[in-house]
Design an enzyme around this catalytic site. Structure first.
Site, PDB file in Angstrom:
ATOM      1  N   HIS A 158      -7.412  -7.832  -0.232  1.00 47.62           N
ATOM      2  CA  HIS A 158      -7.378  -6.567   0.504  1.00 47.62           C
ATOM      3  C   HIS A 158      -8.352  -6.719   1.670  1.00 47.62           C
ATOM      4  CE1 HIS A 158      -6.137  -2.357   0.573  1.00 47.62           C
ATOM      5  NE2 HIS A 158      -7.369  -2.050   0.957  1.00 47.62           N
TER       6      HIS A 158
ATOM      7  N   GLU B 134      -4.226   2.435  -3.412  1.00 45.33           N
ATOM      8  CA  GLU B 134      -5.502   2.966  -2.924  1.00 45.33           C
ATOM      9  C   GLU B 134      -5.346   4.071  -1.887  1.00 45.33           C
ATOM     10  OE1 GLU B 134      -8.274   1.621  -0.472  1.00 45.33           O
ATOM     11  OE2 GLU B 134      -6.968   0.912   1.102  1.00 45.33           O
TER      12      GLU B 134
ATOM     13  N   ASN C 130     -10.531  -0.446  -0.355  1.00 47.67           N
ATOM     14  CA  ASN C 130     -11.751   0.119   0.212  1.00 47.67           C
ATOM     15  C   ASN C 130     -11.864   1.628   0.018  1.00 47.67           C
ATOM     16  OD1 ASN C 130      -9.547  -0.223   2.242  1.00 47.67           O
ATOM     17  ND2 ASN C 130     -10.889   1.071   3.484  1.00 47.67           N
ATOM     18  N   HIS C 131     -10.765   2.278  -0.376  1.00 47.08           N
ATOM     19  CA  HIS C 131     -10.823   3.709  -0.721  1.00 47.08           C
ATOM     20  C   HIS C 131     -10.846   3.912  -2.232  1.00 47.08           C
ATOM     21  CE1 HIS C 131     -10.438   5.098   3.365  1.00 47.08           C
ATOM     22  NE2 HIS C 131      -9.336   4.401   3.549  1.00 47.08           N
TER      23      HIS C 131
ATOM     24  N   ASP D 163       0.807  -1.219   0.000  1.00 49.62           N
ATOM     25  CA  ASP D 163       0.000   0.000   0.000  1.00 49.62           C
ATOM     26  C   ASP D 163       0.847   1.280   0.000  1.00 49.62           C
ATOM     27  OD1 ASP D 163      -1.263  -2.316   1.202  1.00 49.62           O
ATOM     28  OD2 ASP D 163      -2.996  -1.053   1.585  1.00 49.62           O
TER      29      ASP D 163
ATOM     30  N   HIS E 169      -1.408  -2.320   6.412  1.00 49.83           N
ATOM     31  CA  HIS E 169      -0.234  -1.441   6.457  1.00 49.83           C
ATOM     32  C   HIS E 169       0.837  -1.946   7.411  1.00 49.83           C
ATOM     33  CE1 HIS E 169      -2.365   2.389   4.724  1.00 49.83           C
ATOM     34  NE2 HIS E 169      -2.772   1.270   4.139  1.00 49.83           N
TER      35      HIS E 169
END
Length: 252
Positions: A145, A37, A65-66, A8, A172
């Site tokens: 994810h 993302e 999700n973003h 990420d 993360h």
């Protein structure tokens, strides 16, 4: 086939780390994929962040999700190698898989999003079944994810022997469990974040800490500071996964 998957990419520190380091090592890999993302100021992907990743040498950018936090992403999903989760409901813009070619071999990349502690999307297990039944390639890499490590592991074992590798993203936090599963699929629970680790999962410490201390919403601010580049190296050969190993570089 040698492949690098970059964890990420978080905000400006993450983009800077990719821009500084990837061009130096890019010749060693046939393909480079990055989760982007969080690339645009910590939430979502915009055209500027996408351009920076591509110019550094990234072949394909995945979301999460973003995915739809920036309106610009809709245009990217229509025209560029940008992949959102395959288990969004039917009719969602974009696509959840992409086919890449390198050295005369093909790679099918698929992303699904978990549902435990996440948005209630469609079933990722059955979504993957449908895609694997319909698509063929020399190698298949699945990105999960997801928040829950148990869900990532469950999907990996469900796919063991059916895909070449399964890599987790979203938390993360890199994990030290890169391994080969019993039927040959390569697996790591989370590749980790490319961004500043002097943070709270890439967010500014004071504002993120205030969420816990006050139990109230706080402004979102991506952290600044020296970055670390976290990725996973994969080697595929003869229709199977040969090796998997974490890759880390730290900004001077």
């Amino acid at each position: 086939m040698r492949l690098l998957f970059i964890g990420d990419v978080m905000g400006e520190p993450g983009l800077r780390a990719v821009g500084l380091h990837l061009p130096d090592i890019r010749p060693a890999y046939d393909l480079v994929i990055a989760n982007g993302e969080n690339a645009a100021s910590g939430k979502g992907l915009d055209r500027r962040a996408y351009r920076m990743l591509k110019e550094a040498g990234v072949d394909l950018v995945s979301l999460g999700n973003h995915a739809f936090d920036h309106k610009e992403v809709y245009g990217l999903l229509e025209t560029e190698p940008v992949v959102r989760a395959a288990n969004y409901p039917p009719g969602t813009p974009g696509r959840g898989w992409w086919r890449l070619e390198a050295g005369g071999e093909s790679l099918l990349f698929v992303q699904v999003m978990g549902r435990v502690f996440m948005d209630p999307l469609d079933d990722p297990f059955r979504t993957l079944d449908r895609i694997l039944e319909a698509e063929e390639a020399d190698y298949v890499l699945v990105e999960v994810h997801a928040e829950a490590t148990s869900e990532k592991m469950a999907l990996a074992h469900y796919l063991d022997g059916r895909v070449t590798a399964v890599l987790g993203t979203h938390t993360h936090v890199p994990t030290l469990d890169a391994m080969r599963l019993p039927k040959g699929t390569l697996y790591q629970t989370d590749v980790g974040m490319t961004g500043t680790y002097h943070s709270i999962i890439g967010g500014e410490i004071q504002t993120f800490l205030a969420r816990f201390l006050t139990a109230r919403p706080q402004p979102f601010r991506a952290a600044e500071g020296p970055a670390r580049f976290h990725a996973t190296e994969l080697v595929f050969e003869g229709g199977k996964g040969v090796s998997i190993s974490p890759y880390v570089w730290e900004e001077p």
